[in-house]
Design an enzyme around this catalytic site. Structure first.
Site, mmCIF file in Angstrom:
data_model
loop_
_atom_site.group_PDB
_atom_site.id
_atom_site.type_symbol
_atom_site.label_atom_id
_atom_site.label_comp_id
_atom_site.label_asym_id
_atom_site.label_seq_id
_atom_site.Cartn_x
_atom_site.Cartn_y
_atom_site.Cartn_z
ATOM 1 N N ASP A 67 3.226 -3.188 8.392
ATOM 2 C CA ASP A 67 2.516 -1.913 8.524
ATOM 3 C C ASP A 67 1.063 -2.100 8.931
ATOM 4 O OD1 ASP A 67 1.735 -3.059 6.104
ATOM 5 O OD2 ASP A 67 2.855 -1.640 4.894
ATOM 6 N N ASN A 136 4.429 2.477 -7.165
ATOM 7 C CA ASN A 136 5.388 3.586 -7.085
ATOM 8 C C ASN A 136 6.729 3.146 -6.493
ATOM 9 O OD1 ASN A 136 4.750 3.167 -4.432
ATOM 10 N ND2 ASN A 136 3.901 5.195 -4.034
ATOM 11 N N HIS A 138 7.117 1.533 -3.553
ATOM 12 C CA HIS A 138 7.199 1.485 -2.081
ATOM 13 C C HIS A 138 7.394 0.065 -1.570
ATOM 14 C CE1 HIS A 138 2.504 1.234 -1.463
ATOM 15 N NE2 HIS A 138 3.011 0.030 -1.549
ATOM 16 N N GLU A 143 6.884 5.375 1.114
ATOM 17 C CA GLU A 143 6.608 5.980 -0.181
ATOM 18 C C GLU A 143 7.884 6.627 -0.753
ATOM 19 O OE1 GLU A 143 3.960 4.852 -1.181
ATOM 20 O OE2 GLU A 143 2.135 5.691 -0.331
#
Ligand code: PGA
Length: 264
Positions: A67, A136, A138, A143
């Site tokens: 990313d 979280n 990811h 996400e």
């Protein structure tokens, strides 16, 4: 999913580097999927050490990163391009033309995302994909709620992700709100996946990934659908997993040691 339990960050980094270096030696034209973030820094240090001491060569290796932030120039100190140069690429004999990171300044992100998918498929796919995990759940910047069939796409970062990454910036305002990331389907196409998890802040999410079912609300649970995933996690990260479960991991560590440490 195989889980290799280690003592600490250092041991995690050494084992991860051993697995990557093994891949590079076995297939000198491998395509490595690479990650950024605090978790992988030690692994890259170990790879640099291995390159210097053992002359492991990256001459014909190709890399694709997971990313990149949107809206920051690649030479910005917080771009993932800059991270990769600083932490790995400028220290090994990799051909810069063989390294690929999404362009955070593209004008047409739809087109940029498709181009990135094309780059990966033209290379013949990823042999070994390295991953960290967000608090979280990811993977990449996918996400919670990201469809499992997603290809490379633009995402709006969750507040928890921006807060977690704030430590690399001067203030929260400077942390980008969006990023472009390989999708979950892109990651799942890799032949092998290596997920690294370290520290107390990841204990809660790792416990969920290990014990809960597969759900889009915890993106990393998708890895249970992949036939060749290795998780290397340290004691702090595994602190919420019960002892009985941890004993099940002993065989995974023995197998990992035989394959990547004793054979090296
Ligand atoms: P970290 O990031 O290694 O900095 O914790 C991991 C991630 O967000 O995927």
């Amino acid at each position: 999913m195989k889980v290799v339990a280690v003592r600490n960050f250092e041991e995690m980094s050494q084992l991860a580097a051993a697995m990557i270096s093994h891949q590079v030696k076995e297939k000198p034209n491998s395509v490595l999927g690479l990650a950024t973030g605090g978790t992988v820094v030690g692994t890259y240090k170990e790879l640099i050490k291995d390159h210097e001491q053992n002359k492991t060569s990256y001459e014909n290796i190709h890399t694709v990163n997971l990313d990149e932030y949107l809206g920051i120039d690649r030479n910005h100190p917080n771009s993932y391009y800059h991270f990769m140069m600083e932490n790995l690429f400028s220290h090994i004999n990799i051909n810069q033309e063989n390294t690929h990171i999404p362009n955070g300044l593209a004008t047409n992100y739809e087109e940029e995302s498709q181009k990135y998918e094309q780059v990966i498929s033209d290379l013949g796919g990823v042999d070994l994909q390295l991953l960290g995990i967000g608090v979280n759940g990811h993977i990449g910047f996918n996400e919670p709620g990201t469809p499992f069939d997603s290809a490379t796409h633009v995402v709006e970062l969750e507040e928890s992700t921006r807060q977690a990454n704030k430590r690399f910036f001067n203030s929260i305002e400077e942390v980008p709100t969006h990023a472009v990331t390989m999708g979950i389907a892109t990651i799942m196409k890799s032949n092998k996946i290596l997920l690294l998890v370290s520290g107390k802040t990841k204990a809660e999410i790792l416990e969920k990934v290990i014990n809960e079912g597969i759900t889009e609300t915890i993106p990393a649970t998708v890895l249970k659908n992949h036939p060749d995933v290795t998780i290397i996690a340290d004691e702090e990260a595994l602190s919420l997993v019960d002892d009985e479960k941890k004993r099940e991991f002993d065989r995974d560590k023995e197998e990992f040691t035989r394959t990547y440490l004793l054979s090296n």
